[in-house]
Enzyme design. Structure first.
Site, PDB file in Angstrom:
ATOM      1  N   HIS A   1      -7.128  -5.887   1.899  1.00  0.00           N
ATOM      2  CA  HIS A   1      -5.994  -5.285   2.600  1.00  0.00           C
ATOM      3  C   HIS A   1      -5.441  -6.289   3.666  1.00  0.00           C
ATOM      4  CE1 HIS A   1      -6.997  -0.863   2.090  1.00  0.00           C
ATOM      5  NE2 HIS A   1      -7.933  -1.407   1.719  1.00  0.00           N
TER       6      HIS A   1
ATOM      7  N   HIS B   1     -10.304  -5.015  -3.687  1.00  0.00           N
ATOM      8  CA  HIS B   1      -8.950  -5.583  -3.178  1.00  0.00           C
ATOM      9  C   HIS B   1      -9.049  -5.980  -1.696  1.00  0.00           C
ATOM     10  CE1 HIS B   1      -9.807  -1.229  -2.708  1.00  0.00           C
ATOM     11  NE2 HIS B   1      -9.264  -1.272  -1.588  1.00  0.00           N
TER      12      HIS B   1
ATOM     13  N   ASP C   1       0.804  -1.026  -0.014  1.00  0.00           N
ATOM     14  CA  ASP C   1       0.092   0.138   0.175  1.00  0.00           C
ATOM     15  C   ASP C   1       0.977   1.255  -0.128  1.00  0.00           C
ATOM     16  OD1 ASP C   1      -3.136   0.414   0.840  1.00  0.00           O
ATOM     17  OD2 ASP C   1      -1.792   2.350   1.183  1.00  0.00           O
TER      18      ASP C   1
ATOM     19  N   GLN D   1     -14.312   2.687   1.036  1.00  0.00           N
ATOM     20  CA  GLN D   1     -13.613   2.194  -0.157  1.00  0.00           C
ATOM     21  C   GLN D   1     -13.421   3.583  -1.082  1.00  0.00           C
ATOM     22  OE1 GLN D   1     -15.983  -0.697  -2.514  1.00  0.00           O
ATOM     23  NE2 GLN D   1     -14.076  -0.687  -4.019  1.00  0.00           N
TER      24      GLN D   1
HETATM   25  P1  AMP Z   1      -9.922   1.394  -0.049  1.00  0.00           P
HETATM   26  O1  AMP Z   1      -9.738   2.635   0.667  1.00  0.00           O
HETATM   27  O2  AMP Z   1     -10.174   0.236   0.697  1.00  0.00           O
HETATM   28  O3  AMP Z   1     -10.375   1.623  -1.477  1.00  0.00           O
HETATM   29  O4  AMP Z   1      -8.239   1.223  -0.237  1.00  0.00           O
HETATM   30  C1  AMP Z   1      -7.483   1.777  -1.249  1.00  0.00           C
HETATM   31  C2  AMP Z   1      -6.312   1.614  -0.824  1.00  0.00           C
HETATM   32  O5  AMP Z   1      -5.219   1.901  -1.935  1.00  0.00           O
HETATM   33  C3  AMP Z   1      -5.807   2.876   0.248  1.00  0.00           C
HETATM   34  O6  AMP Z   1      -5.092   2.026   1.467  1.00  0.00           O
HETATM   35  C4  AMP Z   1      -4.679   3.597  -0.702  1.00  0.00           C
HETATM   36  O7  AMP Z   1      -3.542   4.059   0.140  1.00  0.00           O
HETATM   37  C5  AMP Z   1      -3.886   2.390  -1.598  1.00  0.00           C
HETATM   38  N1  AMP Z   1      -3.555   3.029  -2.717  1.00  0.00           N
HETATM   39  C6  AMP Z   1      -4.121   3.908  -3.676  1.00  0.00           C
HETATM   40  N2  AMP Z   1      -3.299   4.304  -4.883  1.00  0.00           N
HETATM   41  C7  AMP Z   1      -2.198   3.454  -4.620  1.00  0.00           C
HETATM   42  C8  AMP Z   1      -0.922   3.150  -5.426  1.00  0.00           C
HETATM   43  N3  AMP Z   1      -0.684   3.747  -6.608  1.00  0.00           N
HETATM   44  N4  AMP Z   1      -0.372   1.978  -5.120  1.00  0.00           N
HETATM   45  C9  AMP Z   1      -0.313   1.509  -3.823  1.00  0.00           C
HETATM   46  N5  AMP Z   1      -1.611   1.633  -2.997  1.00  0.00           N
HETATM   47  C10 AMP Z   1      -2.456   2.416  -3.302  1.00  0.00           C
END
Ligand code: AMP
Length: 117
Positions: A102, A100, A31, A94
């Site tokens: 975590h 995805h 992440d 989200q």
């Molecule tokens: P969610 O809030 O469950 O949709 O989780 C999305 C996650 O994606 C968050 O924890 C972000 O920090 C992560 N995220 C967003 N863009 C990227 C990226 N380019 N590379 C890695 N993680 C990312």
């Protein structure tokens, strides 16, 4: 057809990411804003927007994501203590509408919320 997300761009190699695992059905990346020492996202290559958008035909993918999460957690050294979190919908936090998981690990869960924050 779902709108292309940042995760689809990462899967397609259009933008870089810290990829730590890949197989035919999914990838795992660190992440970009980790909320624990181990914070990995397991992402299916199929762009299912939210968990509730998955259907019977996705059963094998969903099962595979769980197995991959266990494998990645072991690889990251947190196989004995980690949480899996799926945020479903904007009101649940989200932000990327490409399913995805975590993997949250390496932290004290007594002090962590269910979202790993
Ligand atoms: P969610 O809030 O469950 O949709 O989780 C999305 C996650 O994606 C968050 O924890 C972000 O920090 C992560 N995220 C967003 N863009 C990227 C990226 N380019 N590379 C890695 N993680 C990312």
């Amino acid at each position: 057809m779902a709108e292309e997300t940042i995760f689809t761009k990462i899967i397609n190699g259009e933008i870089p990411a810290d990829k730590i695992y890949e197989d035919d059905l999914c990838i795992a990346i660190n992440d970009i804003a980790p909320r624990a020492p181990v914070h990995v996202l397991v992402i299916p290559k199929k762009p299912i927007p939210r968990l509730v958008d998955a259907s019977e035909e996705d059963q094998a993918i969903l099962g595979h994501l769980m197995l991959a999460a266990g494998e990645v957690a072991r690889q990251q050294g947190v196989g004995d203590a980690f949480r899996l979190v799926v945020n479903n919908g904007a009101d649940a936090g989200q932000t990327v509408f490409h399913l995805h998981l975590h993997i949250i690990g390496g932290t004290s869960f007594s002090e962590a919320s269910l979202a790993g924050e």
